[in-house]
Design an enzyme around this catalytic site. Structure first.
Site, mmCIF file in Angstrom:
data_model
loop_
_atom_site.group_PDB
_atom_site.id
_atom_site.type_symbol
_atom_site.label_atom_id
_atom_site.label_comp_id
_atom_site.label_asym_id
_atom_site.label_seq_id
_atom_site.Cartn_x
_atom_site.Cartn_y
_atom_site.Cartn_z
ATOM 1 N N GLU A 76 0.856 -1.203 0.000
ATOM 2 C CA GLU A 76 0.000 0.000 0.000
ATOM 3 C C GLU A 76 0.882 1.239 0.000
ATOM 4 O O GLU A 76 1.733 1.411 0.880
ATOM 5 C CB GLU A 76 -0.923 -0.016 1.229
ATOM 6 C CG GLU A 76 -1.978 1.067 1.156
ATOM 7 C CD GLU A 76 -2.968 0.984 2.308
ATOM 8 O OE1 GLU A 76 -3.297 -0.129 2.751
ATOM 9 O OE2 GLU A 76 -3.395 2.053 2.770
ATOM 10 N N ASP A 104 5.143 -14.654 11.085
ATOM 11 C CA ASP A 104 3.858 -15.134 10.577
ATOM 12 C C ASP A 104 2.789 -14.054 10.809
ATOM 13 O O ASP A 104 2.228 -13.936 11.897
ATOM 14 C CB ASP A 104 3.526 -16.435 11.331
ATOM 15 C CG ASP A 104 2.228 -17.057 10.890
ATOM 16 O OD1 ASP A 104 1.430 -16.380 10.220
ATOM 17 O OD2 ASP A 104 2.009 -18.230 11.233
HETATM 18 C C1 MEV Z 1 -5.731 2.776 5.138
HETATM 19 O O1 MEV Z 1 -4.982 1.663 4.723
HETATM 20 C C2 MEV Z 1 -5.767 2.855 6.640
HETATM 21 C C3 MEV Z 1 -6.660 3.952 7.206
HETATM 22 O O2 MEV Z 1 -7.981 3.833 6.693
HETATM 23 C C4 MEV Z 1 -6.653 3.786 8.698
HETATM 24 C C5 MEV Z 1 -7.650 4.660 9.453
HETATM 25 O O3 MEV Z 1 -8.676 5.045 8.868
HETATM 26 O O4 MEV Z 1 -7.379 4.890 10.638
HETATM 27 C C6 MEV Z 1 -6.157 5.315 6.813
#
Ligand code: MEV
Length: 445
Positions: A87, A299
């Site tokens: 990501e 893991d």
């Molecule tokens: C995205 O991968 C994670 C978030 O949605 C976490 C959150 O909303 O606290 C940004």
């Protein structure tokens, strides 16, 4: 395309034969499919063999970005965190949080326990008192004696079996009992060690029930071992990662400290009380946790499963992080049960995992627990900070911009242009494609 017959003996085929079968059977004999799979093979045949042998039926490698989030001040020591994650905004967010806390005292960690556990699940139709008598008189000691060989090395390293108890579970399922054992596995995650001990426990239990005069003859054969397996829920293998500073130190350009803290606290409170938000909140925490867990060869499915059980320990799924203001100080922390190792498994086999551990100064398992938890806390801090101030999309879509541009085949000059173009505009897939097409058209005219 789907085959009419199942394949047999697939695992015995060579890697090339497996690919040929796959491409012929499912991929319309597409030569590009073979090219894609083989171009990810490593040129070094030794490295490739190593990776092939990590798993069964390996036909290629699957790359994940291996990134670094520097400037993490953890217990007074500066770390560069290795993170394996696809990501686009995760490493950037972690780095931002690290930099933020670098000048505010950094992250602190504390080990709250290191105990792992596992069970022999079994059924018994005889009397509970007889079973308890057997356990107290001979079974408990025999379980330890019969596993002495398995536990020998672990005991030498300071670990072993720390406690065994018989649990009457007949109130939940008729005739259901457990042998529950707790273990100290020092620097290893300990799954194989624990499971080996448990399987020996089952044999000892069976033998003792057969031999014992305490168990009535008509009930001896009613003992049925259902399964022997460690639990990935390790509530007493717990680490705390925390940050704290005077509230006024949280002030930044354009952000008033007290207002920020109020909004931040409310965001955590919502994640405590509202499962829809808690799930996303904790997902963000796991962005940071999993990335370090994977990079250090552990893991992540076990870590995930454990974290979510912990998050729902009182019957409702809640935030893993907590926040409070005490005596004018902001405190933000994460308590996480987490079972990881720094010896055994991939840790001594995978060259990048070895490098990642080296980068962290070859931590022991408890130090690694702390580093991983910090990754999760940092990620959550970064996410909440964006969410309650500018919103998440600003930073997120900037990173996403590069993914879209790569998909479109943009060159470096075009990428630089787009960075400037979107400086004060909202990035959307549609907007990028439209401007990209306009630019390319302009060039060809
Ligand atoms: C995205 O991968 C994670 C978030 O949605 C976490 C959150 O909303 O606290 C940004």
């Amino acid at each position: 395309m789907s085959p009419t017959q199942p394949v047999s003996g697939f695992s015995k085929l060579s890697k090339k034969q497996k690919i040929n079968w796959l491409v012929e059977t499912y991929l319309d004999n597409d030569p590009n499919a073979t090219k894609i799979l083989t171009q990810y093979w490593n040129d070094d045949s030794e490295i490739q063999r190593l990776h092939d042998e990590f798993s069964e039926n390996t036909i290629s490698n699957f790359y994940m970005p291996f990134g670094i989030a520097p400037n993490f001040l953890i217990d007074g020591k500066l770390y560069a965190l290795p993170m394996t994650v696809e990501e686009s905004s995760v490493v950037a967010a972690a780095s931002k949080a690290a930099k933020f806390w670098l000048t505010r005292g950094g992250f602190k960690t504390e080990i709250l326990g290191t105990e792992k556990l596992g069970h022999v699940h079994f059924m018994f139709q005889g009397s509970t008192q007889d079973l308890e008598k057997l356990f107290a008189s001979t079974l408990h000691d025999q379980l330890l004696a019969d596993t002495a060989q398995i536990t020998h090395n672990m005991r030498q390293r300071g670990g072993g079996i720390t406690h065994i108890q018989l649990k009457d579970k007949t109130q939940t399922i008729p005739h259901y009992y457990q042998l529950e054992a707790t273990f100290e596995t020092v620097d290893s995650m300990g799954a194989n060690f624990i499971n080996s001990c448990l399987e020996q426990f089952a044999k000892t239990l069976q033998a003792q029930v057969q031999e014992s005069e305490i168990i009535t003859t008509d009930h001896k054969d009613s003992l049925q071992i259902v399964m022997c397996i460690l639990s990935n829920y390790t509530p007493n293998c717990m680490v705390r990662a925390s940050v704290s500073c005077p509230v006024e130190d949280l002030a930044e350009e354009g952000v008033e400290a007290a207002e920020f803290v109020e909004k931040f606290q409310r965001a955590v409170l919502i994640a405590q009380e509202e499962p829809y938000r808690a799930t996303t909140h904790n997902k963000g925490i796991m962005n940071g946790i999993d990335a370090v867990v994977i990079a250090t060869g552990n893991d992540f499915r076990a870590v995930e499963a454990c974290a979510h059980t912990h998050a729902s320990r009182d019957g409702q799924y809640r935030s893993l992080t907590q926040c409070e203001v005490r005596d004018g100080n902001f405190h933000f922390w994460l308590d996480l049960p987490i079972a990881v190792g720094t010896v055994g498994g991939l840790t001594s086999l995978h060259p990048i995992v070895k490098l990642a551990l080296n980068l962290l100064g070859n931590p022991n398992a408890t130090q690694l627990m702390g580093i991983i938890a910090v990754g999760g806390l940092a990620q959550n801090f970064a996410a909440l900070r964006s969410l309650v101030t500018s919103g998440i999309q600003k930073g997120h879509m900037k990173m996403h911009l590069f993914n879209i541009l790569n998909q479109l085949g943009a060159n470096d000059i075009e990428k630089d242009y787009f960075l400037i173009y979107f400086k004060d505009k909202t990035v959307s897939h549609h907007a990028v494609v439209e401007e990209f097409n306009r630019l390319r058209k302009q060039k060809t005219n």
